[in-house]
Design a protein around this motif. Structure first.
Motif, PDB file in Angstrom:
ATOM      1  N   VAL A   1      35.264  21.827  -0.404  1.00 58.24           N
ATOM      2  CA  VAL A   1      35.550  21.727  -1.985  1.00 58.24           C
ATOM      3  C   VAL A   1      34.529  21.162  -2.680  1.00 58.24           C
ATOM      4  O   VAL A   1      33.826  21.666  -3.765  1.00 58.24           O
ATOM      5  N   GLU A   2      34.415  19.758  -2.367  1.00 56.96           N
ATOM      6  CA  GLU A   2      33.312  18.907  -3.144  1.00 56.96           C
ATOM      7  C   GLU A   2      31.995  19.512  -3.154  1.00 56.96           C
ATOM      8  O   GLU A   2      31.124  19.281  -3.939  1.00 56.96           O
ATOM      9  N   ASP A   3      31.588  20.202  -2.194  1.00 60.47           N
ATOM     10  CA  ASP A   3      30.255  20.868  -2.110  1.00 60.47           C
ATOM     11  C   ASP A   3      30.104  22.149  -3.092  1.00 60.47           C
ATOM     12  O   ASP A   3      29.291  22.171  -4.216  1.00 60.47           O
ATOM     13  N   TYR A   4      31.126  22.981  -3.230  1.00 63.16           N
ATOM     14  CA  TYR A   4      31.295  24.267  -3.803  1.00 63.16           C
ATOM     15  C   TYR A   4      31.278  23.941  -5.387  1.00 63.16           C
ATOM     16  O   TYR A   4      30.546  24.611  -6.133  1.00 63.16           O
ATOM     17  N   VAL A   5      32.017  22.964  -5.727  1.00 60.79           N
ATOM     18  CA  VAL A   5      31.972  22.525  -7.253  1.00 60.79           C
ATOM     19  C   VAL A   5      30.905  22.278  -7.709  1.00 60.79           C
ATOM     20  O   VAL A   5      30.645  21.986  -9.046  1.00 60.79           O
ATOM     21  N   LEU A   6      29.660  21.874  -7.145  1.00 57.39           N
ATOM     22  CA  LEU A   6      28.484  21.525  -7.465  1.00 57.39           C
ATOM     23  C   LEU A   6      27.360  22.628  -8.085  1.00 57.39           C
ATOM     24  O   LEU A   6      26.520  22.425  -8.739  1.00 57.39           O
TER      25      LEU A   6
END
Length: 225
Positions: free
Chosen positions: A142-147
């Motif tokens: 998730v933390e990667d995707y939102v970037l």
């Protein structure tokens, strides 16, 4: 394992599992990749570029790195629709294509670069499945995707506004979200669908990923930690 933002000349929305020796890199379309960018990819050990676009989207590659094409949609990419619905449809209807793409990541001798057009939707699902199957957590995915959104918006906004401008007013906001946004709730919905289908490993092997490929994904991640 976190994905790190990296700078590669001619690429946008680029992140990798390591700044120096990655096993997986994700980016937007490499159509503007420069000679310096190619040199950087070779230095990072990229042995294959996995192109998730459809034939109508693809330009001629001149970088010399082997390219493997896997059309994730199997049709023209949707120009309208709700992001969550697009992701769920891909997961439920295009599992074989998603598994082929993840298998190519596993089979890469060095690093695999995965991209589509914006590098957030098709790429987001393939990278999520590969990382989950390798052992990364849902929160890391998730933390990667939102970037992606800040990198995608300046590159894709003109196209998105043109598409949205031709639609009824009620459809414009959702269409802009489809083309430009990478909201937490969208990937969380996709991860919930994956969980409902048995989890990433079971989903992928059920759609054609081999057990040796699954083990290789886990080995690659473990070797990088």
């Amino acid at each position: 394992m976190e994905m790190r933002t990296i700078g590669i000349d001619g690429l946008f929305n680029a992140r990798a599992t390591s700044a120096s020796a990655p096993w997986l890199i994700r980016t937007g379309a490499p159509d503007a990749l420069s000679a310096d960018g190619v040199s950087t990819l070779r230095a990072l050990g990229v042995s294959v570029i996995i192109d998730l676009r459809e034939p109508s989207e693809v330009s001629v590659a001149e970088h010399g790195i082997p390219v493997r094409s896997v059309g994730i949609y199997g049709a023209e990419p949707p120009q309208t629709g709700r992001l969550e619905d697009v992701y769920e449809a891909l997961l439920r209807e295009r599992g074989a294509a998603l598994a082929v793409a993840v298998g190519l990541v596993a089979d890469a001798e060095g690093a695999a670069l995965v991209h589509c057009t914006a590098g957030k939707d098709r790429t987001g699902l393939v990278v999520a499945l590969a990382r989950l199957a390798a052992g990364d957590s849902a929160e890391q995915v998730v933390e990667d995707y939102v970037l992606s959104e800040p990198d995608v918006r300046p590159v894709r906004e003109r196209h998105a506004l043109a598409v949205a401008g031709a639609l009824p007013a009620a459809e414009r906001e959702e269409t802009l979200r489809l083309h430009l946004a990478s909201p937490r709730e969208a990937i969380e919905h996709a991860l919930a669908v994956i969980d409902g289908l048995g989890g990433a490993a079971a989903y992928l092997t059920g759609n054609g990923l081999s057990d040796p490929q699954l083990r290789e994904l886990r080995r690659k991640r473990q070797a990088a930690t």
